[in-house]
Each structure stands twice: as C-alpha cells, then as structure tokens.
Write an enzyme that holds these catalytic residues in place. Structure first.
Site: not given
Length: 378
Positions: A21, A117-118
DNA sequence: TCTGGGGTCCTAGGACCC
DNA sequence: TCTGGGGTCCTAGGACCC
C-alpha cells in the site's frame, strides 16, 4: 526510516501474500515535484472553494487535523485552513503507479493490482518472503522516491490489515495464529467488509472490537446481518481468508457520472449531458471491442437521494447513438420531484470480441430445433 | 459537516418457463 | 376450487472498496 513489526515466520507458511500500500500516494507524488512542501499539511483535491468535491489524499501532517480521503473539501478547509491544496493530476499518478507495479512484477509473476496505489504480490514461491518484502520497499524508494507499507501474511485478509498497522513506511509480518493477539483490541471496522452500516449494527450487539466479533455467536450475528454475511465476517474476524492472487480480472461494467456544481432543473441541458456521457462510455467500450446489453441511468436528486433505472437491450451494442437513445429514454421516463445533483450513465452485461452488430461467434443462439430436447414435466 | 467518481458483489421480488 | 417446485432473467437498491 522504515520500521518493522514481526509476528511470525513466513518460511513456515503454506502461502505468503504481500499487500503493498503506497503511503499517501497522490500527495507523495506531488511532493516529488515540489519538495518544499515536505513536512507541511498538503491536500490533493479540487482547489475551487465553491466546488462540491472531496479530499482525494491528505498528507500525514494534514491528517493530524482530522482531514482524510473522501472528506468534503469544505470541511477539510475549515479543519485545516493552512493546508496547501493541489489539484489532482491523474496522468502523473498513473505514470508513477506503473513504475511501482513494475517493481512488484520483478519479484513475482502473480501481482494483483487493486488500485493505482495498491497491489497484492504472491511471494509463496520465494525462498525468503520477508527479505523480498524489504527489497521491494527499498527498490520502490530508490526508483520512484516513494515509500510504501507492506503487510506480509499467510492470506490476503491478514496481509491487507497488516499493511495498515505500521504506516507509513512499515513492514508488518503477521501469522494467522497471532492475528487476534495483535489486532484483537482494534475496532471491528478494520476488517474489510465492515463499513459504516455494519459497524452500526455490530455496535447494537455490543460488538466493538475484532475479538468481540471473533467471539460472537453466529446466530446472533445472523439476525442482524443475514446468514451469509454473518458467516463470512465471523471467519474473517478470526483471520481466515483466501490466498488466491489473480493477475487480471475482467471488467463487468463501465460508467461515467457527473455532479453538477449547482443543482440542475433544465431538462434540455440534462438530456444532452446524459447523451454525452452515454456516447463516451459506448465509444470507450467499442475501442476495446466490448459491447454491452444493459444501459443504466443514475440520478441523484438535491436531497442526496439516489436512484437507478436500467433497460436491457435485445442485443449487445457499442453504438454511441443506441446507448445515448436508451439512456435518454430512461431519463425522460424518470419522474423528478427535486432538482438534480448528479447524472450518470453505465453499461453492463458486457460481451467481448465480435465485429459490428449481432452476436459474436460462439454467442450465437442455436437455431430452433437443433438444441437439446426438453422434456415437458407438467 | 454536507457528502466525487469509478467500480464490485449481494439481495429480493416479479416475470416467465418447464 | 384452491394452488408445487424448480430454474433463469431482469430491475432496483444497498453496502462496500479504492
């Protein structure tokens, strides 16, 4: 300085799943460009004070003032007037995201991208998953200037929760056996699938923490959540979850929507907005040789009540005019009793491949009389 | 305080079919 | 003259996630 919390030894696990993350992703990308902002409260979101938008990301400094993602900008400005507000630049974030994902792919063939973002990274095949996780963090920082937090666990659920335990720039290794020891006292809300509504219902049962939820008898959960939700939540609260990391998932629908800066009552304007969004969706689907059968109109009225109306066409289409006509017909049939805040158009029931109109090869219905013989059971 | 935009999955009722 | 037991498709809404 990266920090680590280690509860367990991944080399003993059947599966090793990392959840990576990025830390305050959009803000961090902006700070790369404007280093003088480092250490200051920074918000990525609409700059116009009259806008009805929300915070996309807030820096950790801004979070100390109670500013967080999805908070209305009007509230954010009140809570943190000194924050520097930067308009979003999706193209730049997409570029940064691709660099980050490329790093993950060097460490595993199984990378599931969840958002910009992950991602989940399957490190089961790696001889030393913990070392790999450290290397991923190091490479991401060296190659992009960005920090991330990693949860490393025997399944996706624990990995996801663990990546949040040591933010920012953390690494948390968490075994199933030590799950409740580590997160048992935290709010049940940290379990994925427990949102605001479920939290409220759990609260009514005096269930506040993950341990409370893990101990709760299934029949009492079932009474408020329904049997299937109750069962799956109970399992999750004990740290049980799936391990499959999928490389790619096929999209099921595509949509565009728009919130007006002021509520609208002019039907002509709204009809043309509906048609424009419908054409955009259809053109985008068509460019990927995808067609859809179900057209859905979304309307949110000024009092924040949201409605959908949908219609399934006889055959899948990516024709902008056909989708626009269907969307407009749904709009015309909708009886409004208040001004309109938001309009949206979506297409679902998607099929892939095939040219032009008509069913794609393999989708064709069997001609009458050639199908399997049906027995009349009456 | 006043709530974006893009998605996924689930539920529930009604129509319709055998 | 009192009403089965599946199954699928469609529509609408709700909850949740990033």
């Amino acid at each position: 300085m990266p920090s680590e919390r280690l509860y367990g030894d991944p080399s003993e696990w059947e599966h090793a799943v990392a959840h990576v993350d990025m830390d305050a992703f959009y803000v961090s990308v902006e700070i790369l460009r404007r280093p003088e902002l480092r250490g200051m409260p920074v918000i990525v979101g609409p700059r116009d004070p009259a806008s009805r938008g929300v915070v996309m990301t807030a820096s950790y400094e801004a979070r100390r003032f109670g500013v967080h993602s999805a908070l209305p900008m009007a509230v954010a400005r009140r809570r943190c007037p000194q924050a520097v507000v930067i308009p979003r630049d999706m193209e730049r974030y997409r570029e940064a995201s691709q660099k980050v994902m490329a790093v993950f792919r060097r460490y595993s063939d199984l990378v599931e991208v969840v958002g910009m973002d992950e991602a989940y990274v399957d490190l089961t095949q790696s001889p030393a998953p913990k070392t790999r996780a450290r290397q991923i963090k190091r490479d991401v920082l060296a190659e992009t200037g960005l920090t991330c937090s990693i949860g490393l666990a025997p399944n996706r659920l624990i990995a996801k929760i663990a990546s949040d335990l040591d933010k920012p720039d953390g690494l948390c290794v968490l075994a199933r056996e030590r799950f409740l020891e580590v997160v048992g006292d935290r709010p049940a809300r940290i379990i994925p699938g427990v949102g605001p509504k479920t939290e409220e219902r759990l609260d009514a049962l005096e269930i506040k923490t993950v341990s409370d939820l893990a101990r709760a008898p299934e029949n009492s959960l079932s009474a408020v959540l329904g049997p299937s939700h109750a069962r799956s939540l109970g399992r999750r609260a004990c740290g049980f979850g799936g391990t499959a990391v999928a490389v790619r998932r096929e999209r099921k629908s595509e949509s565009r929507e728009r919130t007006f800066s002021t509520d609208q009552s002019d039907p002509t304007l709204m009809r043309s907005e509906v048609a424009a969004m419908a054409r955009t969706v259809a053109e985008h689907l068509g460019s990927q040789r995808i067609r859809g059968r179900t057209v859905t109109l979304k309307i949110r009225l000024a009092p924040f009540r949201t409605f959908t109306r949908s219609r399934t066409l006889p055959a899948p289409t990516a024709d902008p005019e056909q989708v626009a006509a269907a969307a407009q017909a749904l709009f015309d049939a909708f009886e409004r009793d208040a001004p309109v805040r938001l309009l949206g158009v979506g297409v679902s029931n998607l099929v892939r491949g095939g040219e032009g109109e008509g069913p794609a090869p393999g989708d064709a219905e069997a001609p009458a009389g050639t199908g399997p013989v049906q027995l009349a059971l009456d």
